[in-house]
Design an enzyme around this catalytic site. Structure first.
Site, PDB file in Angstrom:
ATOM      1  N   GLU A 109       0.752  -1.231   0.087  1.00 39.62           N
ATOM      2  CA  GLU A 109      -0.038  -0.171   0.227  1.00 39.62           C
ATOM      3  C   GLU A 109       1.009   1.237  -0.081  1.00 39.62           C
ATOM      4  OE1 GLU A 109      -0.628  -2.310   2.702  1.00 39.62           O
ATOM      5  OE2 GLU A 109      -2.408  -3.313   2.129  1.00 39.62           O
ATOM      6  N   TYR A 121       7.795   2.088  -7.308  1.00 38.75           N
ATOM      7  CA  TYR A 121       7.195   0.770  -7.238  1.00 38.75           C
ATOM      8  C   TYR A 121       6.760   0.411  -8.859  1.00 38.75           C
ATOM      9  CZ  TYR A 121       6.703   1.627  -2.297  1.00 38.75           C
ATOM     10  OH  TYR A 121       6.961   1.859  -1.048  1.00 38.75           O
TER      11      TYR A 121
END
Length: 153
Positions: A109, A121
């Protein structure tokens, strides 16, 4: 990036916990307590790596493992060491270690507003798969749920 730093990525040890806790407190509105990092060192299903620059803790990354899945818990680099690709190196090595232990999917998250982390990411192969409404506090904010899926071999 002005200069090439000599960065060593090592398994986190109890000697790193004070510095890791300090970085955590600098960067996060709800930081993990020092004891939480100490506890992870005793867990078999956890990978926590630390980036060292000339012996100084520059950052850390952790992943919890369960069956064939992993969950990135922390990726952090001290402000004075940011913009030297340390987070990328930490994440890459942590993911590789998780995959070596059987992880086929890795989740995380990230704050919806954290564009640098989202780019990090995505660069590592994660893609957005959902949103957790009001997941974060201080300030309240949605979390993007991201996943890295290894191709079946």
């Amino acid at each position: 990036m002005d200069e090439k730093l000599n960065v060593d990525i090592v398994t986190m040890s109890k000697n790193h916990i004070d510095a890791v806790s300090e970085i955590e407190a600098q960067l996060f509105s709800t930081p993990w307590p020092k004891q939480a990092f100490a506890d992870t060192l005793l867990m078999e299903h956890v990978i926590f790596l630390t980036a060292l620059v000339e012996g100084t803790v520059a950052g850390y990354c952790g992943i919890y493992l369960a069956a064939d899945e992993g969950e990135v818990t922390n990726v952090a680099v001290a402000p004075s060491f940011q913009r030297h690709k340390i987070a990328q190196r930490l994440l890459d090595k942590t993911i590789a270690a998780a995959h070596a232990k059987g992880a086929q999917q890795i989740f995380l998250e990230v704050r919806d507003s954290n564009e640098p982390a989202i780019r990090l990411y995505q660069g590592a192969g994660f893609r957005k798969i959902g949103v957790r409404q009001n997941y974060y506090q201080k300030p309240q904010e949605d979390a993007l749920v991201m996943m890295l899926q290894y191709a079946d071999k």
